[in-house]
Design a protein around this motif. Structure first.
Motif, mmCIF file in Angstrom:
data_model
loop_
_atom_site.group_PDB
_atom_site.id
_atom_site.type_symbol
_atom_site.label_atom_id
_atom_site.label_comp_id
_atom_site.label_asym_id
_atom_site.label_seq_id
_atom_site.Cartn_x
_atom_site.Cartn_y
_atom_site.Cartn_z
ATOM 1 N N ALA A 170 -2.215 35.791 12.300
ATOM 2 C CA ALA A 170 -1.841 36.100 10.914
ATOM 3 C C ALA A 170 -1.903 34.837 10.066
ATOM 4 N N PHE A 171 -2.431 34.963 8.858
ATOM 5 C CA PHE A 171 -2.519 33.797 7.974
ATOM 6 C C PHE A 171 -2.033 34.096 6.555
ATOM 7 N N THR A 172 -1.590 35.316 6.287
ATOM 8 C CA THR A 172 -0.979 35.615 4.991
ATOM 9 C C THR A 172 0.497 35.937 5.209
ATOM 10 N N THR A 173 1.264 35.883 4.126
ATOM 11 C CA THR A 173 2.720 35.972 4.245
ATOM 12 C C THR A 173 3.302 36.958 3.247
ATOM 13 N N ARG A 174 4.536 37.341 3.513
ATOM 14 C CA ARG A 174 5.259 38.210 2.587
ATOM 15 C C ARG A 174 5.403 37.534 1.229
ATOM 16 N N GLU A 175 5.613 36.227 1.203
ATOM 17 C CA GLU A 175 5.740 35.519 -0.086
ATOM 18 C C GLU A 175 4.479 35.692 -0.923
ATOM 19 N N SER A 203 0.847 31.833 -8.792
ATOM 20 C CA SER A 203 0.425 30.763 -7.890
ATOM 21 C C SER A 203 0.022 31.293 -6.523
ATOM 22 N N GLN A 204 0.428 32.517 -6.180
ATOM 23 C CA GLN A 204 0.067 33.066 -4.881
ATOM 24 C C GLN A 204 -1.413 33.457 -4.802
ATOM 25 N N ASP A 229 -3.300 41.338 12.896
ATOM 26 C CA ASP A 229 -1.946 41.171 12.354
ATOM 27 C C ASP A 229 -2.070 40.439 11.037
ATOM 28 N N ALA A 230 -1.817 41.158 9.931
ATOM 29 C CA ALA A 230 -1.977 40.541 8.612
ATOM 30 C C ALA A 230 -0.862 39.563 8.284
ATOM 31 N N GLY A 231 0.283 39.686 8.931
ATOM 32 C CA GLY A 231 1.413 38.823 8.625
ATOM 33 C C GLY A 231 2.443 39.476 7.735
ATOM 34 N N TRP A 232 2.116 40.607 7.163
ATOM 35 C CA TRP A 232 3.032 41.390 6.332
ATOM 36 C C TRP A 232 2.457 42.794 6.235
ATOM 37 N N GLY A 233 3.204 43.698 5.646
ATOM 38 C CA GLY A 233 2.719 45.056 5.450
ATOM 39 C C GLY A 233 2.879 45.906 6.692
ATOM 40 N N GLU A 234 2.387 47.133 6.607
ATOM 41 C CA GLU A 234 2.458 48.071 7.714
ATOM 42 C C GLU A 234 1.592 47.588 8.882
ATOM 43 N N ASP A 259 2.487 40.958 -6.233
ATOM 44 C CA ASP A 259 3.112 42.181 -6.741
ATOM 45 C C ASP A 259 3.815 41.893 -8.066
ATOM 46 N N ARG A 260 4.603 40.827 -8.114
ATOM 47 C CA ARG A 260 5.337 40.514 -9.349
ATOM 48 C C ARG A 260 4.388 40.162 -10.487
#
Length: 464
Positions: A292-297, A349-350, A258-263, A303-304
């Motif tokens: 999971a240790f990564t987040t949508r943020e 910063s991400q 479980d990556a924490g975000w994504g498909e 991405d930005r």
């Protein structure tokens, strides 16, 4: 002879059973026969390749052969070679754009005697996980099923490797561009520790590395690539890159599903990766779930930041050239025109947030030696789609398992775990501690011995 790996070729050259000239002719003929179907190559210099093969043959006869002497290798189009086309996969670059320097990976392979006979296709600016491009009439195709993409951005390199265009292929990776196509084409793809393979131009997270059919080939290629070059200020000191002795019993492995975000990983992907973990467990490894240790943020910030970086490049083009960029890429970068400085800074910063999260995930109360995960949540998708969702507003939902390790600078290896019911490869990712490239190669070699028998490589044309 196109099926032979690097070690077998070198041994055959040494015994005078094969000639680099004969091998180069065979690879050229095979590629010519397959290219109408695969579209893996953007340039071939057969005359120069055969000249180099004759020089290699002379060195073998004289007893002065080099480490990779006479072994065919392809270079991704964004690996600069003086005088070679350097259009970065986009029609927005001038027709006559050529490189005026030799990138360190190209130099190291040339110095080792490898024959760089072709350059491989890539999407616009390397910003897609497919082979879709404004520059080429057709996208690169997956040899396992030519309706599908080989992945990207090292698209042509992966297609060439799986189809038997020689044993060695060089790709680049900034978010998964070596490992993703390796996973979708059943290959071994190594994203080395940052600085292990000096590169120019450099960028945060950007590395060059091998795409091959075996861990042995990836290892031999890395040994040549991982040599010093002062043009890369992030280069690591020369170190051990050959697989170290590895006892599976007692190794601690995290199983990250479980990556924490994504498909979310599809059932066939979960089954194949879990089966690999159970196989290591049966050999005495200690396998535990890694939450999971990564987040949508983190994902949205990257991405930005990347949108702004690409927007600055694309907006600087003359109008007529900007209009030639792949429409999907134009749609993806368009929102960046309205970003303010705070948005871009928070995105940047991400990178550090991902670095800290990925390294911390291996260093809990009971630290892991390695982490196992899917390479991607899904198998390959249709070749004319830019991404699995084909949605520029959601471009990175398939890279959640690969992206963190570019930012954390850890070595990560893609290797085949199995196949879907439709016969498409499923990639297993092996992640090691920073600088432990030898360890991930050793665990990959161990998996090659443990996994079920592999299907024959799709060297010959097939009807899907």
């Amino acid at each position: 002879m196109i099926h032979l790996g690097t070690a077998a070729l070198l041994a055959a050259y040494g015994r005078r059973e094969l000639s680099p000239v004969d091998v180069m002719r065979a690879v050229l003929a095979h590629a010519t026969a397959r290219e109408g179907q695969l579209h893996a190559l953007c340039a071939v210099d057969a005359d120069a390749a055969l000249t180099a093969a004759r020089a290699s043959e002379a060195r073998w006869r004289a007893g002065t052969a080099l480490a990779l002497d006479g072994v065919p290798v392809t270079l991704k189009e964004n690996i600069a070679v003086p005088g070679a086309a350097y259009r970065l996969g986009t029609a927005a670059m001038p027709d006559d754009a050529v490189a005026d320097f030799e990138a360190p990976p190209a130099a190291r392979l040339r110095e080792a005697g490898a024959i760089a006979w072709a350059r491989t296709t890539m999407p616009d600016y390397g910003m897609l996980s497919s082979g879709l491009s404004s520059l080429y009439a057709e996208p690169a195709r997956n040899p396992w099923d030519t309706r599908m993409t080989p992945g990207g951005s090292s698209a042509g390199a992966a297609a060439a490797a799986a189809a038997g265009y020689g044993p060695l292929h060089l790709g680049t990776d900034i978010g998964g561009s070596i490992r993703l196509p390796a996973g979708w084409c059943g290959l071994v793809g190594l994203k080395p520790s940052h600085g292990r393979v000096p590169i120019k131009p450099g960028y945060a997270g950007r590395v060059a590395g091998p795409l091959t059919r075996t861990v042995e080939d990836a290892t031999l290629m890395l040994a040549a690539l991982a040599q010093p070059d002062a043009r890369d200020p992030t280069q690591l000191p020369p170190g051990q890159v050959l697989p170290r002795p590895l006892e599976l019993r007692g190794l601690r492995m995290g199983l990250w599903l479980d990556a924490g975000w994504g498909e979310a990983p599809q059932p066939e992907v979960l089954a194949a990766v879990t089966a690999a973990a159970r196989a290591f467990e049966a050999q005495g490894a200690i396998v535990e779930p890694l939450p999971a240790f990564t987040t949508r943020e983190m994902a949205d910030g990257m991405d930005r930041f990347w949108r702004m970086r690409s927007w600055l490049d694309i907006s600087a083009l003359p109008d007529e050239r900007r209009a030639q960029v792949l429409p999907y890429i134009l749609d993806w970068v368009a929102p960046a025109a309205h970003y303010d400085g705070a948005t871009v800074f928070r995105g940047y910063s991400q990178m550090q947030a991902l670095r800290e999260a990925a390294n911390a995930a291996m260093d809990g109360a009971q630290p892991f030696d390695f982490v196992l995960s899917p390479v991607s949540p899904m198998p390959a998708w249709p070749a004319h789609q830019a991404s699995p969702l084909h949605d520029p507003a959601r471009p990175f939902e398939h890279i959640a398992f690969t992206l963190p390790f570019n930012m954390s600078e850890q070595p990560a290896l893609a290797i085949n775990a199995g196949y879907t019911a439709a016969g498409l490869p499923i990639g297993l990712q092996i992640i090691g501690r920073r600088f432990d490239d030898a360890g991930v190669l050793a665990l990959g070699a161990a998996w090659e011995q443990l996994r079920p028998a592999q299907r024959p490589w799709p060297f010959n044309p097939t009807e899907p």
